[in-house]
Design a protein around this motif. Sequence first.
Motif, mmCIF file in Angstrom:
data_model
loop_
_atom_site.group_PDB
_atom_site.id
_atom_site.type_symbol
_atom_site.label_atom_id
_atom_site.label_comp_id
_atom_site.label_asym_id
_atom_site.label_seq_id
_atom_site.Cartn_x
_atom_site.Cartn_y
_atom_site.Cartn_z
ATOM 1 N N LYS A 1 10.034 24.226 -11.988
ATOM 2 C CA LYS A 1 9.944 24.527 -13.421
ATOM 3 C C LYS A 1 10.906 25.639 -13.805
ATOM 4 O O LYS A 1 11.589 25.562 -14.838
ATOM 5 N N ALA A 2 10.982 26.671 -12.979
ATOM 6 C CA ALA A 2 11.884 27.792 -13.270
ATOM 7 C C ALA A 2 13.336 27.346 -13.273
ATOM 8 O O ALA A 2 14.142 27.834 -14.081
ATOM 9 N N MET A 3 13.683 26.428 -12.380
ATOM 10 C CA MET A 3 15.059 25.969 -12.254
ATOM 11 C C MET A 3 15.355 24.744 -13.113
ATOM 12 O O MET A 3 16.443 24.205 -13.059
ATOM 13 N N ASP A 4 14.351 24.287 -13.887
ATOM 14 C CA ASP A 4 14.500 23.078 -14.693
ATOM 15 C C ASP A 4 14.922 21.906 -13.818
ATOM 16 O O ASP A 4 15.822 21.126 -14.165
ATOM 17 N N ALA A 5 14.257 21.778 -12.675
ATOM 18 C CA ALA A 5 14.584 20.734 -11.701
ATOM 19 C C ALA A 5 13.491 19.677 -11.666
ATOM 20 O O ALA A 5 12.361 19.913 -12.088
ATOM 21 N N SER A 6 13.833 18.514 -11.158
ATOM 22 C CA SER A 6 12.858 17.450 -10.956
ATOM 23 C C SER A 6 12.307 17.538 -9.537
ATOM 24 O O SER A 6 12.937 18.116 -8.647
ATOM 25 N N VAL A 7 11.130 16.938 -9.327
ATOM 26 C CA VAL A 7 10.468 16.984 -8.025
ATOM 27 C C VAL A 7 10.252 15.577 -7.500
ATOM 28 O O VAL A 7 9.832 14.678 -8.238
ATOM 29 N N THR A 8 10.549 15.397 -6.223
ATOM 30 C CA THR A 8 10.094 14.213 -5.500
ATOM 31 C C THR A 8 8.987 14.652 -4.568
ATOM 32 O O THR A 8 9.185 15.517 -3.718
ATOM 33 N N LEU A 9 7.812 14.085 -4.766
ATOM 34 C CA LEU A 9 6.650 14.387 -3.932
ATOM 35 C C LEU A 9 6.591 13.338 -2.827
ATOM 36 O O LEU A 9 6.369 12.157 -3.096
ATOM 37 N N LEU A 10 6.808 13.760 -1.596
ATOM 38 C CA LEU A 10 6.955 12.830 -0.480
ATOM 39 C C LEU A 10 5.791 12.928 0.498
ATOM 40 O O LEU A 10 5.426 14.020 0.944
ATOM 41 N N HIS A 11 5.238 11.767 0.843
ATOM 42 C CA HIS A 11 4.229 11.687 1.898
ATOM 43 C C HIS A 11 4.705 10.708 2.962
ATOM 44 O O HIS A 11 5.226 9.633 2.636
ATOM 45 N N ILE A 12 4.521 11.093 4.212
ATOM 46 C CA ILE A 12 4.929 10.238 5.337
ATOM 47 C C ILE A 12 3.690 9.691 6.025
ATOM 48 O O ILE A 12 2.817 10.453 6.443
ATOM 49 N N GLU A 13 3.612 8.356 6.146
ATOM 50 C CA GLU A 13 2.566 7.719 6.932
ATOM 51 C C GLU A 13 3.081 7.600 8.358
ATOM 52 O O GLU A 13 3.972 6.797 8.650
#
Length: 231
Positions: free
Chosen positions: A151-163
Motif C-alpha cells: 500500500k505504501a509503495m502503491d504496488a500490487s500483491v500476488t498472494l502465493l500458496h504452494i501445495e
Amino acid sequence: MKFLLFISREAFFEPAVQYTGNLAKKTNASVTVFCFTDDETSLPEQDEFSAILDKFLPQGYEFLVGAGDKVDQVNAALAQEGVDLMIVGARTELSAFQKTLGSHAMEIVEGTSTNVVVVREPHADFKKVLVCTGGKLIADKVVKAGSKIAKAMDASVTLLHIENKIPRMYTGLVEMDETIDTMLEKDTPLADHLRSAADHLAKEGVGANIKLRHGNVVDEILEEIEDFSFD
C-alpha cells in the motif's frame, strides 16, 4: 511506524538505505540507523556515512553504533527502539547474509518477532510484491506486513500458496491438478485463510491476485519470482 536500518562499516550496502528512505517517506515512519562494526576499538562515526544517509533518509533519523556480539547488539536495539520493521542489506554475489550481517544473521532474523526486510539489489521503485503464505496462523502477520508495504509503495500483491503434498485420499491418481478456484470453494482452514487474506488486501485498497502452485515449496517460489519479476 518505526524502522531500524542495520548497516555495517565492513559491508555497507547503499540500496538498503535507498529502500528504507523510500518506504519511510511514504509511510511517514521514523528511522533509526544502527551501525555495527567488528572492531570494538574503533567505533564508526555518523560522518562516515552521512553523505548517503542524508541523501535518502528522511530528516531527523537517529544514528546508533554498536560493537561486539551481533546477535546481542541487534536484539538490544530492537527491544529499546520499539521497532515495527527491521531492514538489512545483502549482496547476493557475496552470498550475503553471512557476509553482510555475519555468521549469526539467520539467528538474528529468526530470533526476533520484528518483521524483517532483506534488500538484495537496487530498485528504483516497487510495483509487484509477492506474499507467500503457508496457510498457518503466522501467515496472517505476513499478509498484513506485505499489504502495508504494498500500500505504501502503491504496488500490487500476488498472494502465493504452494501445495507441497498430495493428500492421502488422492493416492493412486496419476495427478491432482486442483485450481485456486476449486480450493477457495472448500470449507477448509486454508480456504478460510486465503479468503480472509484477500478480504484484508481489498480493504487496504491493494490490488491482489491469489495463485496456487504445486511442487517443492522453495523451487516453486523461486520459479514464480523468475517468471514474473517481482520487486
